[in-house]
Design a protein around this motif. Structure first.
Motif, mmCIF file in Angstrom:
data_model
loop_
_atom_site.group_PDB
_atom_site.id
_atom_site.type_symbol
_atom_site.label_atom_id
_atom_site.label_comp_id
_atom_site.label_asym_id
_atom_site.label_seq_id
_atom_site.Cartn_x
_atom_site.Cartn_y
_atom_site.Cartn_z
ATOM 1 N N LEU A 134 43.554 57.049 29.971
ATOM 2 C CA LEU A 134 43.998 56.884 28.591
ATOM 3 C C LEU A 134 45.348 56.185 28.501
ATOM 4 C CD1 LEU A 134 42.857 60.244 26.960
ATOM 5 C CD2 LEU A 134 41.830 57.981 26.722
ATOM 6 N N ARG A 135 46.118 56.251 29.575
ATOM 7 C CA ARG A 135 47.390 55.532 29.592
ATOM 8 C C ARG A 135 47.156 54.026 29.725
ATOM 9 N NH1 ARG A 135 50.950 53.363 32.665
ATOM 10 N NH2 ARG A 135 49.760 53.649 34.569
ATOM 11 N N VAL A 136 46.035 53.643 30.389
ATOM 12 C CA VAL A 136 45.645 52.222 30.494
ATOM 13 C C VAL A 136 44.220 52.124 29.933
ATOM 14 C CG1 VAL A 136 45.519 50.213 32.015
ATOM 15 C CG2 VAL A 136 46.971 52.148 32.648
ATOM 16 N N PRO A 137 44.062 52.207 28.616
ATOM 17 C CA PRO A 137 42.719 52.373 28.027
ATOM 18 C C PRO A 137 41.765 51.218 28.255
ATOM 19 C CG PRO A 137 44.368 51.958 26.325
ATOM 20 C CD PRO A 137 45.111 52.194 27.592
ATOM 21 N N SER A 138 42.265 50.031 28.567
ATOM 22 C CA SER A 138 41.366 48.894 28.792
ATOM 23 C C SER A 138 40.712 48.936 30.161
ATOM 24 C CB SER A 138 42.130 47.573 28.632
ATOM 25 O OG SER A 138 42.614 47.441 27.310
ATOM 26 N N ALA A 139 41.166 49.843 31.038
ATOM 27 C CA ALA A 139 40.590 49.970 32.377
ATOM 28 C C ALA A 139 39.431 50.952 32.364
ATOM 29 C CB ALA A 139 41.647 50.430 33.373
ATOM 30 N N LEU A 153 43.237 49.289 39.459
ATOM 31 C CA LEU A 153 42.562 49.328 38.164
ATOM 32 C C LEU A 153 41.211 48.650 38.260
ATOM 33 C CD1 LEU A 153 45.560 48.201 35.938
ATOM 34 C CD2 LEU A 153 44.906 50.531 36.491
ATOM 35 N N ARG A 154 40.222 49.275 37.672
ATOM 36 C CA ARG A 154 38.895 48.681 37.583
ATOM 37 C C ARG A 154 38.667 48.237 36.143
ATOM 38 N NH1 ARG A 154 33.405 52.174 38.120
ATOM 39 N NH2 ARG A 154 31.902 50.532 37.620
ATOM 40 N N LEU A 155 38.214 47.003 35.954
ATOM 41 C CA LEU A 155 38.023 46.465 34.614
ATOM 42 C C LEU A 155 36.889 45.460 34.612
ATOM 43 C CD1 LEU A 155 40.023 43.411 34.199
ATOM 44 C CD2 LEU A 155 41.199 45.090 35.599
ATOM 45 N N ARG A 156 36.463 45.079 33.429
ATOM 46 C CA ARG A 156 35.377 44.099 33.292
ATOM 47 C C ARG A 156 35.930 42.842 32.625
ATOM 48 N NH1 ARG A 156 32.071 47.365 31.414
ATOM 49 N NH2 ARG A 156 31.066 47.848 33.396
ATOM 50 N N ILE A 157 35.681 41.683 33.241
ATOM 51 C CA ILE A 157 36.162 40.418 32.679
ATOM 52 C C ILE A 157 35.391 40.119 31.392
ATOM 53 C CG2 ILE A 157 36.397 37.942 33.064
ATOM 54 C CD1 ILE A 157 36.635 38.495 36.035
ATOM 55 N N PRO A 158 36.100 39.933 30.281
ATOM 56 C CA PRO A 158 35.392 39.734 29.002
ATOM 57 C C PRO A 158 34.747 38.356 28.893
ATOM 58 C CG PRO A 158 37.767 39.547 28.713
ATOM 59 C CD PRO A 158 37.551 39.979 30.130
ATOM 60 N N GLU A 159 33.863 38.228 27.919
ATOM 61 C CA GLU A 159 33.223 36.941 27.654
ATOM 62 C C GLU A 159 34.266 35.909 27.232
ATOM 63 O OE1 GLU A 159 30.043 36.140 28.165
ATOM 64 O OE2 GLU A 159 29.745 38.174 28.958
ATOM 65 N N LYS A 160 34.038 34.663 27.623
ATOM 66 C CA LYS A 160 34.915 33.542 27.284
ATOM 67 C C LYS A 160 36.336 33.757 27.791
ATOM 68 C CE LYS A 160 32.211 32.437 23.142
ATOM 69 N NZ LYS A 160 32.239 32.237 21.674
ATOM 70 N N ARG A 200 33.457 35.337 37.278
ATOM 71 C CA ARG A 200 32.604 35.080 36.123
ATOM 72 C C ARG A 200 32.840 36.148 35.055
ATOM 73 N NH1 ARG A 200 31.376 29.906 36.803
ATOM 74 N NH2 ARG A 200 30.319 29.481 38.796
ATOM 75 N N SER A 201 32.654 35.771 33.807
ATOM 76 C CA SER A 201 32.687 36.754 32.731
ATOM 77 C C SER A 201 31.627 37.819 32.996
ATOM 78 C CB SER A 201 32.423 36.087 31.377
ATOM 79 O OG SER A 201 33.482 35.230 31.028
ATOM 80 N N GLY A 202 31.981 39.070 32.762
ATOM 81 C CA GLY A 202 31.069 40.170 33.024
ATOM 82 C C GLY A 202 31.262 40.800 34.386
ATOM 83 N N ASP A 203 32.017 40.131 35.279
ATOM 84 C CA ASP A 203 32.288 40.725 36.591
ATOM 85 C C ASP A 203 33.075 42.023 36.421
ATOM 86 O OD1 ASP A 203 31.032 38.728 37.946
ATOM 87 O OD2 ASP A 203 32.856 37.725 38.644
ATOM 88 N N ASP A 204 32.719 43.008 37.228
ATOM 89 C CA ASP A 204 33.434 44.285 37.298
ATOM 90 C C ASP A 204 34.379 44.168 38.492
ATOM 91 O OD1 ASP A 204 34.149 46.975 37.936
ATOM 92 O OD2 ASP A 204 32.384 47.705 36.877
ATOM 93 N N ILE A 205 35.690 44.080 38.229
ATOM 94 C CA ILE A 205 36.638 43.841 39.311
ATOM 95 C C ILE A 205 37.628 44.985 39.451
ATOM 96 C CG2 ILE A 205 36.453 41.346 38.965
ATOM 97 C CD1 ILE A 205 39.263 41.392 37.741
ATOM 98 N N SER A 206 38.170 45.140 40.665
ATOM 99 C CA SER A 206 39.252 46.092 40.921
ATOM 100 C C SER A 206 40.470 45.302 41.348
ATOM 101 C CB SER A 206 38.863 47.083 42.025
ATOM 102 O OG SER A 206 37.772 47.874 41.626
ATOM 103 N N GLU A 210 51.606 46.557 40.592
ATOM 104 C CA GLU A 210 52.624 47.556 40.321
ATOM 105 C C GLU A 210 52.330 48.230 38.987
ATOM 106 O OE1 GLU A 210 56.790 46.798 41.122
ATOM 107 O OE2 GLU A 210 56.258 44.839 41.930
ATOM 108 N N ALA A 211 52.731 49.491 38.883
ATOM 109 C CA ALA A 211 52.522 50.224 37.633
ATOM 110 C C ALA A 211 53.149 49.456 36.471
ATOM 111 C CB ALA A 211 53.132 51.625 37.746
ATOM 112 N N ASP A 212 52.412 49.336 35.380
ATOM 113 C CA ASP A 212 52.815 48.659 34.143
ATOM 114 C C ASP A 212 52.731 47.140 34.221
ATOM 115 O OD1 ASP A 212 53.344 51.088 32.876
ATOM 116 O OD2 ASP A 212 55.398 51.139 33.642
ATOM 117 N N ALA A 213 52.433 46.569 35.411
ATOM 118 C CA ALA A 213 52.326 45.111 35.519
ATOM 119 C C ALA A 213 50.979 44.615 35.006
ATOM 120 C CB ALA A 213 52.517 44.676 36.968
ATOM 121 N N GLU A 214 50.058 45.538 34.767
ATOM 122 C CA GLU A 214 48.716 45.122 34.366
ATOM 123 C C GLU A 214 48.687 44.506 32.966
ATOM 124 O OE1 GLU A 214 49.325 48.967 32.455
ATOM 125 O OE2 GLU A 214 49.542 48.384 34.550
ATOM 126 N N LYS A 215 49.676 44.828 32.144
ATOM 127 C CA LYS A 215 49.653 44.364 30.755
ATOM 128 C C LYS A 215 49.632 42.835 30.676
ATOM 129 C CE LYS A 215 52.158 48.474 29.211
ATOM 130 N NZ LYS A 215 53.420 49.006 28.636
#
Length: 453
Positions: A134-139, A153-160, A200-206, A210-215
């Motif tokens: 919840l501190r990094v809600p986009s992950a 951090l694990r995240l999904r690359i958005p479309e476009k 590619r868009s849609g890829d699930d990446i890790s 550094e903490a807070d550098a993800e923004k």
């Protein structure tokens, strides 16, 4: 290692499977003969039917020759008694599950007085995991190392996205991004990519950063980061209790919906700053009345997996930006994955991680330098933190000259408080904290990452 697991509930069965898969000699103890038989058949382990706190039962399980005993029955007090008897009967290391919040402040005392190697509280562990997300809600998933200074951090690359079609080398040059892509999941396959890998868009990446550098990175690739301020928790069990405490400390506004009136009274008394609603969290009318759609995040923590999934899907449909779903025991995991839920939490898996870390450290005869172990991407990969010791044989050798095994990546080095993103010319030195990501290896020691160990 010879390990005895007392209690064959969800977490006991999970431990039996994970530890047996790692090559340990496992014996389970439970009062239910059918449960014992089922677990023995499923994981090829030994079983004893009986009371785990009984001295004769532990003797039958050969506690005298055991290296470790883990007590995970449904009773905190019984778990502690099992450990006490095991220490006297076999002098093996012991781990107890203690879940009651009333014992939370007494953990150091209990460990010291009973000689426990570890006390585990899967509800508190799950709550801490949810709070990090919840501190990094986009992950989708958030894992920390180096005492919180480094994040995976694990995240999904958005479309476009701007990075769609770029190689990792091109991405770093174009974005000037101080992150390292450790894994990519595409079409069900997980790879550790090299610099030529095309995103590619849609890829699930890790990624490791550094903490807070993800923004900055999130903004570059097209992910909007908005802080979570209002959270609704559906289900008022122990995870909800620990989570509400943590989120309140972060300054978030928290509302809990709970069916049982007595539990509502307990939560209100213990946490007067939290809004507690007595009602059925599966009631659409109640959720609309409590303005579900205006929440920044919803966490579904009822005791029924299917109910949590349905409520999470409804929350997403209602426009909630971040939804976290607790899952205890759903067999068809691939179906859950296809529903595209934001984040899922499985408390038994988190507990198994901590115990697995201890077991691997103990198993290393030379004394392990493992600090942290996390299963990532639904348990299909591992991220492990090691400390480099003085007797490390490969110090001062450049990473590009080291025979690092296939499917193993050195993701981060922390030295004297400074975070180093590894390059070919970097070296490993005594005192370094090193994060390693691997897809298919079981690593006990930093030396295990090399071909010619």
């Amino acid at each position: 290692m010879k390990i005895i697991v007392i209690g064959c509930g969800k977490i006991g069965e999970e431990l039996a499977g994970v530890l047996s898969h790692e090559g340990n000699d496992i014996t389970i103890i439970d009062k239910n003969e059918q449960v014992v038989q089922t677990v023995c058949d499923r994981y090829d382990v030994m079983g004893v039917v009986g009371n785990g706190a009984s001295y004769p039962t532990q003797l039958e399980a050969e506690v005298g020759s055991a290296d470790l005993m883990i007590a995970v029955t449904g009773s905190d007090e019984l778990n502690l008694l099992c450990c006490l008897i095991a220490k006297k009967a076999g002098n093996c290391s012991t781990i107890a599950r203690v879940r009651n919040p009333e014992y939370n402040t007494e953990v150091p005392f209990l460990k010291e007085e009973l000689g426990l190697a570890m006390i585990i509280n899967q509800e508190q562990t799950a709550a801490s995991e949810i709070a990090r997300i919840l501190r990094v809600p986009s992950a989708i998933e958030v894992t920390t190392f180096a005492r919180g200074r480094v994040e995976l951090l694990r995240l999904r690359i958005p479309e476009k996205s701007e990075v769609d079609g770029l190689s990792l080398v091109e991405m770093h040059h174009r974005l000037n991004a101080n992150v390292l892509v450790c894994t990519v999941q595409r079409d069900g396959q997980i790879v550790i990519p090299n610099g030529n890998y095309i995103l590619r868009s849609g890829d699930d990446i890790s990624i490791v950063c550094e903490a807070d550098a993800e923004k900055i990175f999130f903004r570059h690739i097209g992910i909007r980061q908005q802080p979570v301020r209002r959270v609704m928790i559906i289900g008022g069990g122990d995870i909800a209790y620990y989570l509400a405490e943590a989120l309140s400390a972060y300054g978030m506004s928290v509302k809990i919906i709970e069916k049982k009136f007595e539990r509502c009274e307990f939560l209100s008394e213990k946490m007067p700053r939290i809004t507690v609603i007595h009602g059925d969290g599966s009631s659409r009318e109640l959720l609309e009345e409590e303005d579900l759609g205006s929440c920044d995040a919803v966490v579904t923590l009822t005791g029924i997996d299917e109910e949590n999934v349905i409520l999470s899907l409804y929350a997403k449909q209602s426009g909630v930006r971040k939804v976290i779903t607790k899952i205890n025991h759903i067999t068809f995991k691939e179906v859950i994955d296809s529903l595209n839920l934001d984040s899922t939490i499985e408390p038994r898996h988190l507990t198994a991680e901590y115990i697995l870390q201890y077991v691997r450290a103990r198993r290393n005869a030379s004394g392990s330098n493992m600090e942290t172990l996390h299963k990532i991407i639904d348990g299909r990969a591992e991220a492990i933190e090691f400390t480099i010791k003085d007797d490390f044989k490969r110090k001062n050798i450049s990473l590009q000259a080291l025979p690092i095994r296939k499917n193993v990546l050195i993701a981060c080095i922390t030295r004297d408080g400074k975070i180093i993103q590894p390059r070919g010319a970097d070296v490993l030195l005594p005192g370094d904290s090193v994060v390693v990501v691997t897809v298919d290896s079981q690593l006990d020691d930093i030396d295990d990452i090399f071909e010619d160990r």
